[in-house]
Design a protein around this motif. Sequence first.
Motif, PDB file in Angstrom:
ATOM      1  N   ASN A   1      34.013 -57.028  93.167  1.00  0.00           N
ATOM      2  CA  ASN A   1      35.461 -56.898  93.360  1.00  0.00           C
ATOM      3  C   ASN A   1      36.243 -58.021  92.681  1.00  0.00           C
ATOM      4  OD1 ASN A   1      34.466 -58.785  95.240  1.00  0.00           O
ATOM      5  ND2 ASN A   1      36.160 -58.434  96.659  1.00  0.00           N
TER       6      ASN A   1
ATOM      7  N   LYS B   1      40.647 -56.113  95.554  1.00  0.00           N
ATOM      8  CA  LYS B   1      40.260 -56.410  94.174  1.00  0.00           C
ATOM      9  C   LYS B   1      40.959 -57.691  93.714  1.00  0.00           C
ATOM     10  CE  LYS B   1      38.301 -52.375  94.327  1.00  0.00           C
ATOM     11  NZ  LYS B   1      36.885 -52.293  94.758  1.00  0.00           N
TER      12      LYS B   1
ATOM     13  N   LYS C   1      46.097 -55.279  98.035  1.00  0.00           N
ATOM     14  CA  LYS C   1      44.836 -54.705  97.587  1.00  0.00           C
ATOM     15  C   LYS C   1      44.424 -55.159  96.193  1.00  0.00           C
ATOM     16  CE  LYS C   1      43.969 -52.397 101.305  1.00  0.00           C
ATOM     17  NZ  LYS C   1      42.844 -52.851 102.172  1.00  0.00           N
TER      18      LYS C   1
ATOM     19  N   PRO D   1      35.827 -57.553 100.770  1.00  0.00           N
ATOM     20  CA  PRO D   1      35.211 -56.709  99.724  1.00  0.00           C
ATOM     21  C   PRO D   1      36.050 -55.512  99.309  1.00  0.00           C
ATOM     22  CG  PRO D   1      34.117 -56.408 101.846  1.00  0.00           C
ATOM     23  CD  PRO D   1      35.033 -57.583 102.003  1.00  0.00           C
ATOM     24  N   ASP D   2      37.013 -55.113 100.139  1.00  0.00           N
ATOM     25  CA  ASP D   2      37.855 -53.961  99.801  1.00  0.00           C
ATOM     26  C   ASP D   2      39.093 -54.351  98.991  1.00  0.00           C
ATOM     27  OD1 ASP D   2      36.132 -52.249 101.122  1.00  0.00           O
ATOM     28  OD2 ASP D   2      37.194 -52.450 103.031  1.00  0.00           O
TER      29      ASP D   2
END
Length: 358
Positions: free
Chosen positions: A124, A112, A88, A109-110
Amino acid sequence: MNLIKTLLAGAAVATGLAGAAVAEEKLKIGFIYVGPTGDFGWTHEHDIGRKAIEAQFGDKVETTYVESVPESADSERVMTQMALSGHKLIFATSFNYMDHVMNVAKKFPDVKFEHATGFKRDANVSTYSARFYEGRAVIGHIAGHMTKTNTIGYIASYPIPEVIRGINSAYLAAKAVNPEVKFKVVWAFTWFDPGKEADAANALIEQGADVIMQHTDSTAPMSEMKKHEGIIGFGQASDMAQFSPEPRVSSIIDNWSPYYIARTQAMLDGTWESTDTWDGIKQGMVKIGEMSDKIPADVKASAQALADQIAAGEVHPFTGPINKQDGSAWLAAGETADDGTLAGMDFYVEGIEAEIPN
């Protein structure tokens, strides 16, 4: 009634197991490195930062890394695999990963992403770098005092603003204490290639340089310097203290650990936002390594004073009057360079006789 009790007990156990699974879920963090972790330079220091995350957060995190990733589509493949495997937060730790980071970030997009030394951002994607030029001013000051041939050699990697800034900063600081000083620059066109770096060091020594700086990542230049009496140099990105007491007389150390810990904490807190960080000596992201006894006491004192003044904001390494290499005016007396110009620096200052390659 017994059946109801059994069902309720089973539900409680299932809920407990689910809660335990959520509690045990770790934040997966990935790093991609341009060189090997054993380079004792740039990548070595980033990996120290990765280990600092593990030490700080323990079972809350899981970190992985891939070393020696080319700055090409290969990096997109590595980052994609990390994202698909549940990472993530991904740190891409070299300049030319930049467009590849942006490409992968759009697909996930989720996830980082944090890109070191770049300038492109997205919702992000964050960027972070250190004001290396501040440290280079300090070692340039030392170099200007210590050269006996008045020739300082500089092993450069790629002609990007970060590297050009460093050359200019070191030159201006050396020139300020030794008006006779000259810089010789050899471009290696690599971040990490011990053979090319060693060749560059030898070429500079043959040109009369008795002080050598580098913006490449291996210790090969230090090894070559050690073969020649009277040649001194500085650790790059890491302390390179294994070459003390000579030829290494000091070093620029990139201290990434506090930043990595802070960004990990933001992820755990749910407060991560896209930011642009550019810190220096004041914040501790750039450190000056211990100065050896090869440096005269008065030079040690003046170099430390310069570092302290930079940290306090009393001295800026790029303070006019400064002209560009072609003699055109750049900064008037007392004027300091703005961050925008520094971030895009593509010119040498007056006095440097080398050319910037395309």
